[in-house]
Design a protein around this motif. Structure first.
Motif, PDB file in Angstrom:
ATOM      1  N   PRO A  29      22.851 -25.827  36.281  1.00  0.00           N
ATOM      2  CA  PRO A  29      22.370 -27.130  36.741  1.00  0.00           C
ATOM      3  C   PRO A  29      22.889 -28.267  35.866  1.00  0.00           C
ATOM      4  CG  PRO A  29      20.621 -25.941  35.608  1.00  0.00           C
ATOM      5  CD  PRO A  29      21.766 -24.982  35.744  1.00  0.00           C
ATOM      6  N   ARG A  30      23.227 -29.346  36.505  1.00  0.00           N
ATOM      7  CA  ARG A  30      23.682 -30.527  35.768  1.00  0.00           C
ATOM      8  C   ARG A  30      22.459 -31.353  35.403  1.00  0.00           C
ATOM      9  NH1 ARG A  30      28.395 -33.322  35.087  1.00  0.00           N
ATOM     10  NH2 ARG A  30      28.252 -35.554  34.753  1.00  0.00           N
ATOM     11  N   PRO A  31      22.208 -31.579  34.115  1.00  0.00           N
ATOM     12  CA  PRO A  31      20.982 -32.300  33.728  1.00  0.00           C
ATOM     13  C   PRO A  31      21.030 -33.761  34.155  1.00  0.00           C
ATOM     14  CG  PRO A  31      22.391 -31.937  31.817  1.00  0.00           C
ATOM     15  CD  PRO A  31      23.023 -31.186  32.948  1.00  0.00           C
ATOM     16  N   GLY A  56      20.379 -30.380  40.673  1.00  0.00           N
ATOM     17  CA  GLY A  56      21.311 -30.263  39.552  1.00  0.00           C
ATOM     18  C   GLY A  56      22.739 -30.022  39.976  1.00  0.00           C
ATOM     19  N   VAL A  57      23.114 -30.474  41.190  1.00  0.00           N
ATOM     20  CA  VAL A  57      24.483 -30.295  41.679  1.00  0.00           C
ATOM     21  C   VAL A  57      25.411 -31.269  40.961  1.00  0.00           C
ATOM     22  CG1 VAL A  57      25.982 -30.466  43.710  1.00  0.00           C
ATOM     23  CG2 VAL A  57      23.697 -29.474  43.921  1.00  0.00           C
ATOM     24  N   ASP A  58      26.573 -30.785  40.565  1.00  0.00           N
ATOM     25  CA  ASP A  58      27.579 -31.644  39.946  1.00  0.00           C
ATOM     26  C   ASP A  58      28.289 -32.417  41.061  1.00  0.00           C
ATOM     27  OD1 ASP A  58      29.720 -32.829  38.668  1.00  0.00           O
ATOM     28  OD2 ASP A  58      30.193 -31.089  37.432  1.00  0.00           O
ATOM     29  N   LYS A  59      27.894 -33.660  41.275  1.00  0.00           N
ATOM     30  CA  LYS A  59      28.435 -34.427  42.394  1.00  0.00           C
ATOM     31  C   LYS A  59      29.908 -34.768  42.178  1.00  0.00           C
ATOM     32  CE  LYS A  59      25.459 -37.789  42.381  1.00  0.00           C
ATOM     33  NZ  LYS A  59      24.717 -37.363  41.158  1.00  0.00           N
ATOM     34  N   GLY A  60      30.333 -34.894  40.920  1.00  0.00           N
ATOM     35  CA  GLY A  60      31.740 -35.159  40.653  1.00  0.00           C
ATOM     36  C   GLY A  60      32.624 -34.006  41.106  1.00  0.00           C
ATOM     37  N   ALA A  61      32.228 -32.777  40.757  1.00  0.00           N
ATOM     38  CA  ALA A  61      32.991 -31.605  41.193  1.00  0.00           C
ATOM     39  C   ALA A  61      32.925 -31.447  42.707  1.00  0.00           C
ATOM     40  CB  ALA A  61      32.453 -30.354  40.502  1.00  0.00           C
ATOM     41  N   CYS A 301      26.937 -48.290  46.343  1.00  0.00           N
ATOM     42  CA  CYS A 301      27.047 -46.895  45.892  1.00  0.00           C
ATOM     43  C   CYS A 301      28.370 -46.630  45.179  1.00  0.00           C
ATOM     44  CB  CYS A 301      26.916 -45.945  47.080  1.00  0.00           C
ATOM     45  SG  CYS A 301      25.302 -45.992  47.906  1.00  0.00           S
ATOM     46  N   LEU A 302      29.389 -47.430  45.475  1.00  0.00           N
ATOM     47  CA  LEU A 302      30.706 -47.205  44.879  1.00  0.00           C
ATOM     48  C   LEU A 302      30.665 -47.317  43.362  1.00  0.00           C
ATOM     49  CD1 LEU A 302      32.907 -49.207  47.410  1.00  0.00           C
ATOM     50  CD2 LEU A 302      32.708 -46.721  47.224  1.00  0.00           C
ATOM     51  N   ALA A 303      29.695 -48.050  42.827  1.00  0.00           N
ATOM     52  CA  ALA A 303      29.594 -48.223  41.381  1.00  0.00           C
ATOM     53  C   ALA A 303      28.576 -47.291  40.751  1.00  0.00           C
ATOM     54  CB  ALA A 303      29.214 -49.668  41.057  1.00  0.00           C
ATOM     55  N   ALA A 304      27.957 -46.401  41.560  1.00  0.00           N
ATOM     56  CA  ALA A 304      26.854 -45.619  40.994  1.00  0.00           C
ATOM     57  C   ALA A 304      26.841 -44.154  41.407  1.00  0.00           C
ATOM     58  CB  ALA A 304      25.515 -46.254  41.374  1.00  0.00           C
ATOM     59  N   CYS A 305      27.643 -43.741  42.371  1.00  0.00           N
ATOM     60  CA  CYS A 305      27.545 -42.364  42.867  1.00  0.00           C
ATOM     61  C   CYS A 305      28.929 -41.758  43.053  1.00  0.00           C
ATOM     62  CB  CYS A 305      26.768 -42.334  44.188  1.00  0.00           C
ATOM     63  SG  CYS A 305      26.538 -40.664  44.857  1.00  0.00           S
ATOM     64  N   GLU A 306      29.086 -40.528  42.604  1.00  0.00           N
ATOM     65  CA  GLU A 306      30.372 -39.841  42.711  1.00  0.00           C
ATOM     66  C   GLU A 306      30.754 -39.516  44.150  1.00  0.00           C
ATOM     67  OE1 GLU A 306      28.434 -38.545  38.772  1.00  0.00           O
ATOM     68  OE2 GLU A 306      27.849 -39.099  40.811  1.00  0.00           O
ATOM     69  N   LEU A 307      29.782 -39.419  45.041  1.00  0.00           N
ATOM     70  CA  LEU A 307      30.065 -39.096  46.440  1.00  0.00           C
ATOM     71  C   LEU A 307      30.289 -40.340  47.295  1.00  0.00           C
ATOM     72  CD1 LEU A 307      27.597 -36.175  47.275  1.00  0.00           C
ATOM     73  CD2 LEU A 307      30.082 -36.072  47.203  1.00  0.00           C
ATOM     74  N   ALA A 308      30.361 -41.498  46.682  1.00  0.00           N
ATOM     75  CA  ALA A 308      30.391 -42.745  47.447  1.00  0.00           C
ATOM     76  C   ALA A 308      31.592 -42.821  48.386  1.00  0.00           C
ATOM     77  CB  ALA A 308      30.392 -43.938  46.495  1.00  0.00           C
ATOM     78  N   PHE A 309      32.773 -42.380  47.942  1.00  0.00           N
ATOM     79  CA  PHE A 309      33.957 -42.473  48.794  1.00  0.00           C
ATOM     80  C   PHE A 309      33.841 -41.554  50.011  1.00  0.00           C
ATOM     81  CE2 PHE A 309      35.613 -44.083  44.756  1.00  0.00           C
ATOM     82  CZ  PHE A 309      36.261 -45.230  45.192  1.00  0.00           C
ATOM     83  N   HIS A 310      33.300 -40.382  49.806  1.00  0.00           N
ATOM     84  CA  HIS A 310      33.087 -39.471  50.937  1.00  0.00           C
ATOM     85  C   HIS A 310      32.082 -40.069  51.915  1.00  0.00           C
ATOM     86  CE1 HIS A 310      32.522 -35.689  53.122  1.00  0.00           C
ATOM     87  NE2 HIS A 310      31.228 -35.943  53.051  1.00  0.00           N
ATOM     88  N   CYS A 311      30.975 -40.597  51.402  1.00  0.00           N
ATOM     89  CA  CYS A 311      29.951 -41.171  52.278  1.00  0.00           C
ATOM     90  C   CYS A 311      30.470 -42.406  52.991  1.00  0.00           C
ATOM     91  CB  CYS A 311      28.698 -41.501  51.470  1.00  0.00           C
ATOM     92  SG  CYS A 311      27.865 -40.062  50.755  1.00  0.00           S
ATOM     93  N   ARG A 312      31.285 -43.208  52.317  1.00  0.00           N
ATOM     94  CA  ARG A 312      31.847 -44.403  52.960  1.00  0.00           C
ATOM     95  C   ARG A 312      32.752 -44.013  54.119  1.00  0.00           C
ATOM     96  NH1 ARG A 312      35.892 -48.392  49.779  1.00  0.00           N
ATOM     97  NH2 ARG A 312      37.120 -46.464  49.791  1.00  0.00           N
ATOM     98  N   GLU A 313      33.575 -42.999  53.910  1.00  0.00           N
ATOM     99  CA  GLU A 313      34.471 -42.567  54.980  1.00  0.00           C
ATOM    100  C   GLU A 313      33.686 -42.090  56.196  1.00  0.00           C
ATOM    101  OE1 GLU A 313      38.048 -39.276  55.696  1.00  0.00           O
ATOM    102  OE2 GLU A 313      37.201 -39.619  53.701  1.00  0.00           O
TER     103      GLU A 313
END
Length: 390
Positions: A29-31, A56-61, A301-313
Motif C-alpha cells: 500500500p502507498r501511504p 493505497g493504490v499507487d496512482k502514478g504507476a 485536478c491537473l495540479a493535484a492528481c496523477e490520474l488527471a490526464f487520463h480522467c481529462r481524456e
C-alpha cells in the motif's frame, strides 16, 4: 454415508483483504501524506480518488500503465531553494522562527528567550517518531515554555489505517497552544502571497491541525490553534516574514472528506469481483477497472492528481461540461454534456419550454443576443457574404 468432510463455508473477505486485492497481490500500500489528503479535500466529490487513495493504490504507476503519465512535483532547483530557506529560518536553534511566531500570534506570553526548548524527536520508524512527538508535546505543555518541534511526526487514522504526517514545525507557546508552522519558498510581496499557493498551503496545514487535535484530546491543558503561521521569503529577498492563515474552513472540508474515506468499504463493495488496479495488468483491463469508479474531473485536478490526464481524456470523450471547469459545470445545472448545452442554446433540447428549464432559457437568450451582436457587427453586407475584406 459420504466419507468426505463437509465443505467449508465461503471465507468472508475483510476490508483489508479487499483493498489488497484491488492493489494487486504483490503491491504494497502507498501511504497517504498531507499533500494527498489535502488534494482529497480540494475535490471531495471524486469517488475514484477516494477509493484509490483509501486502498493505497499507487496512482502514478497506474497512470503510467494506462499510458497517461503525469509529470509531477517540484523541480530540483525549487527543492534545493526550499530546503535552503527552511534551514535559514530554523537556524540558531529556531530563534528567528520562534520570534516570528510570537510576533504573529501575539497574546500575553513573554517573547521566547534563549531558554526556548527544541526537543530531540529522533526515534526508530514512523511509529516511534509519532510516539516521541506526542511525548514532547505533553512535556512542552506541562513545562509552560516556548517550544519548537522541528519536523515532528503526527499520526492520523485514515480509512482504518494510520497515516504519518510530517509538518515543517509545530510551536508550543507558554499557554499550551499548539500552532502549525508551514515554511514555503514562494515570496510574500507587500505582506501578500499568491492566493492559489496560499490556499494549497492552508489545505495541507489543515491536515496537520486535524492530526494535532487527535493528540491534544489526550493532553490536559492543550489547545490547537485554528490559525497557522505561514513563513515565506519577504518581497524579493531571502529574509523570512510570516503571516497568519485561518484554516477553519479547510479543516472542516478535510474532516468531512476523511469521514467519507472511512466509508471506502461502501465504494469497494460496489465493484465487481476480480477487479484490480494492479499495474501489472494490461492497459485495457486497467482502463476498464478505472472506469468502474465514478470520477469528478475538473481542470484543477491537473495540479493535484496523477490520474488527471487520463480522467481529462475520458471527460472530453464523453463531452462532459466538467472538463470546462467547475464554474461552468455549476452554471449549467442539469445540462451535464456539451451536446446537451448546445442543443438547449439552439432550442432543440428536450425542455423547449423556458419555464421548465431556466438554464436552457438563459442559453437560448444568450444565443439570440450573440446572433444579434454578430449581425450588427457584420454591417450592411448582404447575407451570406463575408464582411471581412481580407
Amino acid at each position: 454415508m459420504s466419507s468426505y468432510p463437509p465443505a467449508a463455508p465461503p471465507r468472508k473477505t475483510t476490508l483489508r483483504q479487499r483493498l489488497a486485492d484491488l492493489r494487486g497481490p504483490t503491491v504494497p500500500p502507498r501511504p497517504l501524506d498531507a499533500r494527498s489528503l489535502a488534494a482529497l479535500a480540494a475535490n471531495p466529490g471524486c469517488g475514484r480518488r477516494a477509493l484509490l487513495d483509501g486502498a493505497g493504490v499507487d496512482k502514478g504507476a497506474l497512470a503510467t500503465a494506462l499510458g497517461s503519465p503525469a509529470a509531477f512535483g517540484q523541480s530540483q532547483f525549487a527543492i534545493v531553494r526550499g530546503n535552503s530557506f527552511e534551514a535559514k529560518v530554523k537556524g540558531d536553534g529556531g530563534a528567528e522562527l520562534l520570534r516570528l511566531a510570537h510576533a504573529r500570534l501575539g497574546g500575553a506570553a513573554e517573547p521566547p528567550g534563549p531558554d526556548a526548548r527544541v526537543p530531540d524527536l529522533t526515534a526508530a520508524g514512523p511509529e516511534g517518531r509519532a510516539a516521541r512527538t506526542a511525548m514532547a508535546l505533553r512535556e512542552a505543555t506541562a513545562a509552560g515554555a516556548w517550544t519548537l518541534l522541528d519536523h515532528p511526526m503526527l499520526a492520523l487514522e485514515v480509512a482504518g489505517s494510520p497515516a504519518y504526517l510530517e509538518p515543517d514545525a509545530v510551536v508550543v507557546d507558554p499557554g499550551g497552544r499548539w500552532t502549525v508552522v508551514e515554511i514555503k519558498s514562494f515570496p510574500m510581496i507587500d505582506g501578500a502571497a499568491d492566493s492559489a499557493k496560499v490556499g494549497a498551503a492552508a489545505r495541507q496545514a489543515a491536515v496537520y491541525v486535524l492530526a494535532l487535535e487527535r493528540t491534544a484530546q489526550k493532553v490536559a491543558g492543550a489547545e490547537v490553534g485554528h490559525r497557522v503561521v505561514l513563513v515565506c521569503p519577504k518581497d524579493f529577498s531571502n529574509l523570512p516574514t510570516a503571516a497568519l492563515v485561518d484554516v477553519r474552513r479547510e479543516r472542516s472540508v478535510t474532516r468531512r472528506q476523511l469521514d467519507r474515506l472511512t466509508r471506502v468499504e461502501e465504494l469497494a463493495a460496489r465493484l465487481p469481483e476480480g477487479l484490480s488496479f494492479d499495474p501489472a495488468r494490461t492497459a485495457g483491463e486497467l482502463a476498464e477497472a478505472v472506469s468502474a469508479v465514478g470520477a469528478a474531473y475538473a481542470p484543477e485536478c491537473l495540479a493535484a492528481c496523477e490520474l488527471a490526464f487520463h480522467c481529462r481524456e475520458r471527460s472530453r470523450e464523453a463531452g462532459e461540461v466538467s472538463a470546462l471547469g467547475r464554474s461552468v459545470r455549476g452554471e449549467l445545472g442539469g445540462l451535464t454534456t456539451v451536446e446537451a448545452a448546445l442543443a438547449a442554446a439552439a432550442g432543440t433540447g428536450p425542455a423547449e419550454d423556458a419555464a421548465e428549464d431556466p438554464t436552457a432559457a438563459a442559453l437560448r437568450q444568450a444565443a439570440r443576443l450573440r446572433a444579434e451582436a454578430l449581425e450588427r457587427a457584420a454591417g450592411p453586407s448582404p447575407r451570406g457574404e463575408d464582411p471581412c475584406p481580407c
